[in-house]
Scaffold this motif. Structure first.
Motif, PDB file in Angstrom:
ATOM      1  N   UNK A  50      -2.249 -17.409 -23.550  1.00 51.02           N
ATOM      2  CA  UNK A  50      -1.775 -18.071 -22.342  1.00 51.02           C
ATOM      3  C   UNK A  50      -1.103 -17.055 -21.431  1.00 51.02           C
ATOM      4  N   UNK A  51      -0.851 -17.434 -20.186  1.00 47.46           N
ATOM      5  CA  UNK A  51      -0.383 -16.432 -19.225  1.00 47.46           C
ATOM      6  C   UNK A  51       1.028 -15.933 -19.535  1.00 47.46           C
ATOM      7  N   UNK A  52       1.874 -16.754 -20.163  1.00 49.35           N
ATOM      8  CA  UNK A  52       3.213 -16.280 -20.523  1.00 49.35           C
ATOM      9  C   UNK A  52       3.108 -15.257 -21.658  1.00 49.35           C
ATOM     10  N   UNK A  53       2.269 -15.551 -22.635  1.00 52.99           N
ATOM     11  CA  UNK A  53       2.096 -14.610 -23.740  1.00 52.99           C
ATOM     12  C   UNK A  53       1.505 -13.296 -23.260  1.00 52.99           C
ATOM     13  N   UNK A  54       0.612 -13.358 -22.279  1.00 58.01           N
ATOM     14  CA  UNK A  54       0.088 -12.116 -21.709  1.00 58.01           C
ATOM     15  C   UNK A  54       1.206 -11.327 -21.052  1.00 58.01           C
ATOM     16  N   UNK A  55       2.184 -12.035 -20.489  1.00 54.78           N
ATOM     17  CA  UNK A  55       3.353 -11.361 -19.940  1.00 54.78           C
ATOM     18  C   UNK A  55       4.171 -10.679 -21.019  1.00 54.78           C
ATOM     19  N   UNK A  56       4.240 -11.298 -22.197  1.00 53.02           N
ATOM     20  CA  UNK A  56       4.973 -10.677 -23.308  1.00 53.02           C
ATOM     21  C   UNK A  56       4.230  -9.437 -23.793  1.00 53.02           C
ATOM     22  N   UNK A  57       2.888  -9.467 -23.782  1.00 54.92           N
ATOM     23  CA  UNK A  57       2.126  -8.263 -24.123  1.00 54.92           C
ATOM     24  C   UNK A  57       2.440  -7.129 -23.145  1.00 54.92           C
ATOM     25  N   UNK A  58       2.797  -7.470 -21.918  1.00 53.90           N
ATOM     26  CA  UNK A  58       3.202  -6.421 -20.967  1.00 53.90           C
ATOM     27  C   UNK A  58       4.462  -5.702 -21.443  1.00 53.90           C
ATOM     28  N   UNK A  59       5.320  -6.424 -22.170  1.00 57.75           N
ATOM     29  CA  UNK A  59       6.574  -5.848 -22.643  1.00 57.75           C
ATOM     30  C   UNK A  59       6.398  -5.027 -23.905  1.00 57.75           C
ATOM     31  N   UNK A  60       5.393  -5.369 -24.726  1.00 52.99           N
ATOM     32  CA  UNK A  60       5.172  -4.654 -25.974  1.00 52.99           C
ATOM     33  C   UNK A  60       4.018  -5.245 -26.736  1.00 52.99           C
ATOM     34  N   UNK A  61       3.562  -4.523 -27.765  1.00 52.77           N
ATOM     35  CA  UNK A  61       2.380  -4.936 -28.515  1.00 52.77           C
ATOM     36  C   UNK A  61       2.658  -6.080 -29.475  1.00 52.77           C
ATOM     37  N   UNK A  62       3.909  -6.257 -29.868  1.00 55.17           N
ATOM     38  CA  UNK A  62       4.274  -7.328 -30.803  1.00 55.17           C
ATOM     39  C   UNK A  62       5.769  -7.560 -30.704  1.00 55.17           C
ATOM     40  N   UNK A  63       6.248  -8.615 -31.343  1.00 58.11           N
ATOM     41  CA  UNK A  63       7.680  -8.891 -31.308  1.00 58.11           C
ATOM     42  C   UNK A  63       8.474  -7.761 -31.956  1.00 58.11           C
ATOM     43  N   UNK A  64       7.870  -7.100 -32.956  1.00 61.90           N
ATOM     44  CA  UNK A  64       8.560  -5.979 -33.614  1.00 61.90           C
ATOM     45  C   UNK A  64       8.719  -4.794 -32.670  1.00 61.90           C
ATOM     46  N   UNK A  65       7.815  -4.701 -31.688  1.00 64.66           N
ATOM     47  CA  UNK A  65       7.872  -3.578 -30.757  1.00 64.66           C
ATOM     48  C   UNK A  65       8.812  -3.844 -29.584  1.00 64.66           C
ATOM     49  N   UNK A  66       9.304  -5.063 -29.471  1.00 66.27           N
ATOM     50  CA  UNK A  66      10.162  -5.404 -28.347  1.00 66.27           C
ATOM     51  C   UNK A  66      11.596  -4.969 -28.623  1.00 66.27           C
ATOM     52  N   UNK A  67      12.210  -4.317 -27.655  1.00 69.26           N
ATOM     53  CA  UNK A  67      13.621  -3.984 -27.775  1.00 69.26           C
ATOM     54  C   UNK A  67      14.494  -5.192 -27.489  1.00 69.26           C
ATOM     55  N   UNK A  68      15.810  -5.006 -27.550  1.00 74.31           N
ATOM     56  CA  UNK A  68      16.722  -6.122 -27.365  1.00 74.31           C
ATOM     57  C   UNK A  68      16.561  -6.804 -26.024  1.00 74.31           C
ATOM     58  N   UNK A  69      16.523  -6.019 -24.926  1.00 64.89           N
ATOM     59  CA  UNK A  69      16.378  -6.600 -23.596  1.00 64.89           C
ATOM     60  C   UNK A  69      15.025  -7.275 -23.446  1.00 64.89           C
ATOM     61  N   UNK A  70      13.975  -6.654 -23.976  1.00 67.94           N
ATOM     62  CA  UNK A  70      12.636  -7.230 -23.872  1.00 67.94           C
ATOM     63  C   UNK A  70      12.550  -8.571 -24.597  1.00 67.94           C
ATOM     64  N   UNK A  71      13.223  -8.670 -25.749  1.00 69.18           N
ATOM     65  CA  UNK A  71      13.221  -9.945 -26.474  1.00 69.18           C
ATOM     66  C   UNK A  71      13.960 -11.020 -25.685  1.00 69.18           C
ATOM     67  N   UNK A  72      15.044 -10.643 -25.032  1.00 70.33           N
ATOM     68  CA  UNK A  72      15.775 -11.603 -24.196  1.00 70.33           C
ATOM     69  C   UNK A  72      14.891 -12.079 -23.052  1.00 70.33           C
ATOM     70  N   UNK A  73      14.184 -11.146 -22.411  1.00 68.90           N
ATOM     71  CA  UNK A  73      13.295 -11.511 -21.304  1.00 68.90           C
ATOM     72  C   UNK A  73      12.161 -12.406 -21.790  1.00 68.90           C
TER      73      UNK A  73
END
Length: 543
Positions: free
Chosen positions: A324-347
């Motif tokens: 979905x388009x929101x999840x594609x936005x999360x892929x913009x932040x990183x390849x997976x939840x493990x790859x997301x930093x603290x700020x990216x997870x908040x966003x």
């Protein structure tokens, strides 16, 4: 006085305490920016491959932006009473027509409650959990229907509590939910705006390699095989008009302002401007996000991703997030939840919470509308007198709210455990066009010429608004009808017709038949106690 006998109350008991900002927020929040855009990509683009969302948004802005504010603004400003389009249609055309169509609208608001409440749980909460790395919790929600029902019931109760304590509490809560939800939508837009296509492809391919899923180019090929067609490389007019059916969620639903028309200050100015702004602001979001999503993901890729999100994951898709388009936005932040930093997870969480916030407020607005429909019927003695009971402390029809809660919970049980496939968002949208939007547009075009409404039209602040010799209201209603006929044609005769089956047709007709039966029952009931209800329909109910 005869009118005192005819109407159930000498005064409504409701108060005009809502500002322009409050009225705008009611209309804007009922457009549901984040979940509506989600559906525009998933259901709209996923069904009508080759649609151009930018052009569809521009056409919708022009047609809905002219038609809806004029129709609903002029009618609401001319008849500023709470209760929705029942007031307009019963005074302009005939009380039978008003009751029949508003009976359908009452059913629609109940349907929205049980259709939308489960979406707060799945995909709402489950998607948010997956973004922050709580994959087990996300999977547990998606895999257990009883848990989705429990969470949906809790959200349904929260929506009820936002409204039952009166319009002032509602307005205060609405501002908080609105700004928080808009913030999440802005984050989504900014993430796509500042992410390059190369970064998106790199993140996608990294996640694909880690999970054994198709890479960027391979994903498009795999979807083409599953869909049995090549992903379009350019847009078509037919598909673009098709996406407008789902896009109506973003442009047609500010009419909810009509349900609180008797509770806004300066309704002659507030209602029409609030309707217009409630269309312009969603257009800005849709225009922006449609451009940047395509820029970042690529035209063929977003078509493929939307198709899969609408039709189900293909074999071999093991990626950490959906398409979905929101999840594609999360892929913009990183390849997976493990790859997301603290700020990216908040966003990422805020992006998902925006979806939940708008969906929750759809529930609250259903609790705003349904009880006021019953209230308006009660004022005209088209229902039990307790429909008009207003709690003196909260200036709220509390009994009607409680009835709405009870009915919605019963229907939620049936919907969640009875497998009623007909009760889905596309069908509710079609019912809304045939039972609410078209009947009211027809009433609007007739308003200046109907003898029964002559007194109301003569006192309307818009009577002298003319263009080329015709009332502006007539022009607006004509544009409105043209827009609605486009939606209806696509809905019935094109791909959306797959969900328009015999059960749907029965539902569409049944609500009108039940409405007519309701009218005759209460007309006879009132006559038996010496009240001629026809006296109520030559004028507006008391304030």
């Amino acid at each position: 006085m005869p009118e005192e006998l005819a109407f159930a109350r000498k005064a409504s008991g409701l108060v005009r305490g809502l500002s322009m900002t409050d009225a705008f927020a009611v209309g804007f929040m009922n457009q549901g920016i984040t979940p509506s855009i989600w559906l525009i990509f998933t259901l709209g683009l996923g069904t009508f491959l080759g649609g151009n969302l930018v052009i569809a948004a521009i056409i919708s802005l022009v047609m809905a932006g002219i038609g809806f504010p004029i129709v609903w603004g002029v009618l609401g400003g001319s008849m500023p009473r709470s209760g929705g389009e029942y007031i307009y249609n019963s005074r302009i055309i005939h009380p039978i027509f008003g009751i029949a169509q508003s009976f359908g609208d009452a059913v629609i608001w109940l349907m929205w409650l049980y259709v939308l409440a489960p979406l707060c749980a799945s995909p709402g909460m489950s998607v948010m959990f997956s973004y922050v790395g709580w994959d087990s919790a996300a999977a547990y929600i998606d895999d257990h229907n009883w848990l989705i029902f429990v969470i949906a019931s809790l959200f349904n109760l929260v929506g009820f509590l936002f409204v039952v304590f009166g319009i002032k509490f509602f307005a205060m809560a609405q501002k908080f939910v609105m700004f928080f939800s808009i913030g999440g939508a802005i984050v989504i837009g900014l993430v796509f705006t500042f992410t390059s296509k190369a970064t998106f492809i790199s993140n996608w391919n990294e996640a694909a390699q880690a999970t054994g899923s198709p890479g960027y180019a391979q994903f498009i090929k795999a979807i083409e095989g599953a869909a049995g067609q090549a992903m379009p490389t350019t847009w078509t007019w037919g598909a673009t008009f098709g996406t407008m059916v789902v896009m109506s969620w973003l442009f047609a639903y500010a009419y909810s302002i009509s349900f609180i028309a008797g509770e806004v200050k300066r309704p002659d100015k507030t209602i029409i401007w609030a309707n217009l702004l409630s269309i312009v602001f969603p257009f800005i979001f849709m225009f922006w996000i449609a451009i940047v999503v395509q820029k970042t993901t690529g035209y063929q890729f977003i078509q493929a991703a939307s198709w899969m999100d609408n039709n189900g994951a293909i074999d071999g898709y093991n990626m950490p997030f959906a398409s979905d388009f929101i999840s594609l936005g999360v892929y913009c932040l990183g390849a997976s939840s493990a790859a997301l930093g603290g700020l990216s997870k908040v966003l990422a969480a805020w992006m998902a919470l925006s979806y939940i916030g708008f969906t929750l407020w759809w529930l609250a607005l259903s609790y705003l509308a349904f009880p006021r429909i019953l209230f308006a019927w009660g004022m005209d003695r088209m229902g039990p007198k307790w429909f008009t009971d207003i709690n003196p402390r909260w200036a709220s029809p509390v009994k009607n709210h409680v009835l709405c809660l009870a009915l919605s919970q019963i229907l939620l049980v049936i919907y969640m455990f009875g497998n009623f496939a007909v009760m889905q968002n596309v069908i509710v949208t079609g019912l809304q066009v045939t039972s609410v939007f078209l009947p009211t547009a027809i009433a609007a075009i007739l308003f200046p010429y109907m003898k029964r409404a002559r007194g109301i039209w003569d006192s309307s602040p818009y009577k002298k608004w003319t263009f080329l010799g015709l009332p502006v209201l007539v022009w607006g209603a004509a544009v409105d009808i043209a827009y609605l006929l486009i939606l209806l044609y696509v809905f019935i005769f094109n791909e959306a017709a797959g969900q328009f089956n015999t059960a749907s047709e029965i539902l569409f007709v049944a609500v009108w038949v039940l409405g007519v039966a309701w009218y005759y029952f209460w007309k006879q009931r009132s006559k038996s106690v010496g009240v001629d209800v026809s006296m109520t329909y030559g004028e507006l109910p008391p304030e």
